[in-house]
Design an enzyme around this catalytic site. Structure first.
Site, PDB file in Angstrom:
ATOM      1  CD  GLU A 328      -2.840  -0.764   2.568  1.00 27.02           C
ATOM      2  OE1 GLU A 328      -4.061  -0.940   2.492  1.00 27.02           O
ATOM      3  OE2 GLU A 328      -2.265  -0.477   3.644  1.00 27.02           O
ATOM      4  CB  CYS A 329       0.724   4.367  -0.057  1.00 24.54           C
ATOM      5  SG  CYS A 329       1.031   6.113  -0.433  1.00 24.54           S
ATOM      6  N   GLY A 330       3.394   3.508   0.352  1.00 26.91           N
ATOM      7  CA  GLY A 330       4.822   3.359   0.572  1.00 26.91           C
ATOM      8  C   GLY A 330       5.300   1.972   0.201  1.00 26.91           C
ATOM      9  CB  SER A 424      -3.203  -0.358  -4.478  1.00 30.58           C
ATOM     10  OG  SER A 424      -4.169   0.648  -4.520  1.00 30.58           O
TER      11      SER A 424
END
Length: 451
Positions: A328-330, A424
């Site tokens: 997720e993201c990072g 994502s």
């Protein structure tokens, strides 16, 4: 006993005051909460109270789920009092006139009294007008007290207190003076996460001492006690379907620490044993069936992450072996070839780079366009995105999600896939994507059997 600490707007000192109150009352049993999609403020709450702070959000949750999340957290911690820090202004939500996403919506779902925090710099009688406006806008929101912040001196405090109490009938429970000592370091996503800074503990102690000195804590307890019982329906937060035991490796260190506690508990409720590891400090992945890499600040630690070559190789081999990885993201950025030129894991053959301006800041609604690690084709789920990075995707990239609200990675698509890896920009909460844990754990053991 419960209480919402809400602001008239952003930057009025909510986190300093809320965390300070939590610290000052911590020996009496406090369960902390934060309204909205936020990982950083809760890390301060957790340090202040010793109990894991939970998020409550009316975009992610129904009213029944908000009640379930609150009641569940109180039961787990065994705390006497629930203190909820609001987000932005009391009534700010995702639309100009609606409640969804607002602090007010959470207060109403829980029938919790509200104490309003006002930046009272240069205000006296006008502060009373603000209180009247906030009280009259929605009679269902019960504003029971006021805290004045940025008070100039004792005389200023007493005059403003008199104006509010005489003209609005609302109790002023204290006033916090202007003080540089109460400020703390910030970064592009907000405060520096508590996990990164040992000196954060000293800040929290200062905040707690200030609240003890300048606020009537007994009055706050009386307001909390006025809340009464929570009534209304309650609804489960996530699905419990998987019963086959699996081990899930969860990245947790200074670079990766953005997780909702409920996400971890949802995995555990689906027969997962959670094994924490550090992409910064450990040499390789632990012996697990799947890996979950949440958000954080990999860009800040890009040099150290690059230097840990053995971990990067371990992650890449885990992927090559067909094992599931969810980022997720990072975590998405770490799974790329590079971040600002620093070598990363190379699970995806693309580069991530930081930008000066925010690239994604929104509540998100996504639809799964294919079966994947956490959802099935046709599933619609909610989340949020907040990042200053972008990923340069070229060629025939495969995406699992169509973004119906929000931005995503590119062209309103998100959830990039490579074999059994999914990454994502959207952050999910277990309540906003109730299939997350059941599907992730099921895929972990199904793919394990195939290896």
């Amino acid at each position: 006993m419960r209480l919402v600490l809400a602001g008239t707007g952003s930057a009025v000192g909510k986190t300093t005051i809320a965390t300070g109150i939590m610290r000052a009352l911590s020996d009496r049993g406090i369960q902390p909460f934060k309204v909205g999609p936020d990982y950083i403020d809760p890390s301060y709450h957790t340090m202040a109270t010793g109990n894991v702070s939970r998020n409550l959000d009316s975009f992610f949750m129904t009213d029944a789920q908000i009640r379930e999340a609150f009641t569940r957290a109180m039961k787990i911690s065994g705390a006497r009092m629930g203190i909820i820090e609001g987000v932005r202004g009391l009534y700010e939500g995702i639309s100009a006139t609606g409640d969804t996403g607002s602090t007010a919506s959470v207060a109403k779902a829980l029938k919790a009294p509200v104490v309003l925090i006002i930046n009272s710099r240069s205000l006296v009688k006008s502060a009373a007008a603000m209180v009247l406006g906030f009280r009259s806008l929605d009679p269902e929101v019960k504003i029971r007290g006021v805290i004045l912040n940025q008070v100039k001196n004792r005389r200023h405090y007493l005059k403003t207190k008199e104006a509010i109490e005489k003209l609005t009938g609302t109790e002023v429970v204290g006033g916090i003076p202007r003080s540089a000592e109460l400020e703390v370091e910030q970064r592009h996503l907000g405060l520096v996460p508590a996990v990164e800074r040992e000196q954060i503990a000293s800040y929290i102690e200062k905040w707690g001492s200030a609240m003890e000195e300048y606020l009537d804590l007994e009055a706050l307890e009386d307001i909390m006690a006025s809340a009464g019982k929570i009534d209304g329906e309650r609804e489960p937060l996530w699905r419990r379907e998987n019963k086959r035991k699996v081990k899930i490796g969860v990245a947790f260190d200074e670079a990766f620490n953005f997780y909702y506690r409920e996400n971890i508990e949802a995995l555990e409720d689906n027969a997962a044993s959670v094994v924490y590891f550090s992409p910064l400090h450990d040499e390789e992945l632990p012996d697990v069936d799947a890996v979950y890499i949440g958000g954080g600040y990999p860009e800040v630690f890009a040099g150290e992450l690059e230097s840990n070559r053995s971990m990067r190789i371990s992650v890449r081999k885990f992927h090559a072996d067909g094992r599931p990885i969810f980022g997720e993201c990072g975590g998405l950025m770490y799974l790329m070839n590079s971040i600002d030129g620093h070598k990363m894991c190379g699970v995806f053959p693309y580069s991530a780079e930081m930008t000066k301006n925010v690239q994604g800041l929104s509540y998100v609604i996504s639809e799964a366009v294919s079966d994947n690690l956490i959802t099935e084709e046709g599933d619609v789920f909610r989340g949020h995105e907040f990042h200053y990075s972008r990923v340069s995707v070229t060629g025939d990239a495969q995406f699992a999600f169509r973004v119906l609200r929000g931005r995503g990675i590119m062209d309103s698509m998100d959830g990039i896939t490579s074999g059994s890896a999914l990454a994502s920009y959207v952050h999910i909460h277990a309540a906003s994507c109730p299939t997350f844990a059941a599907n992730f754990t099921r895929n972990a053991w199904e793919l394990q059997d195939e290896v």
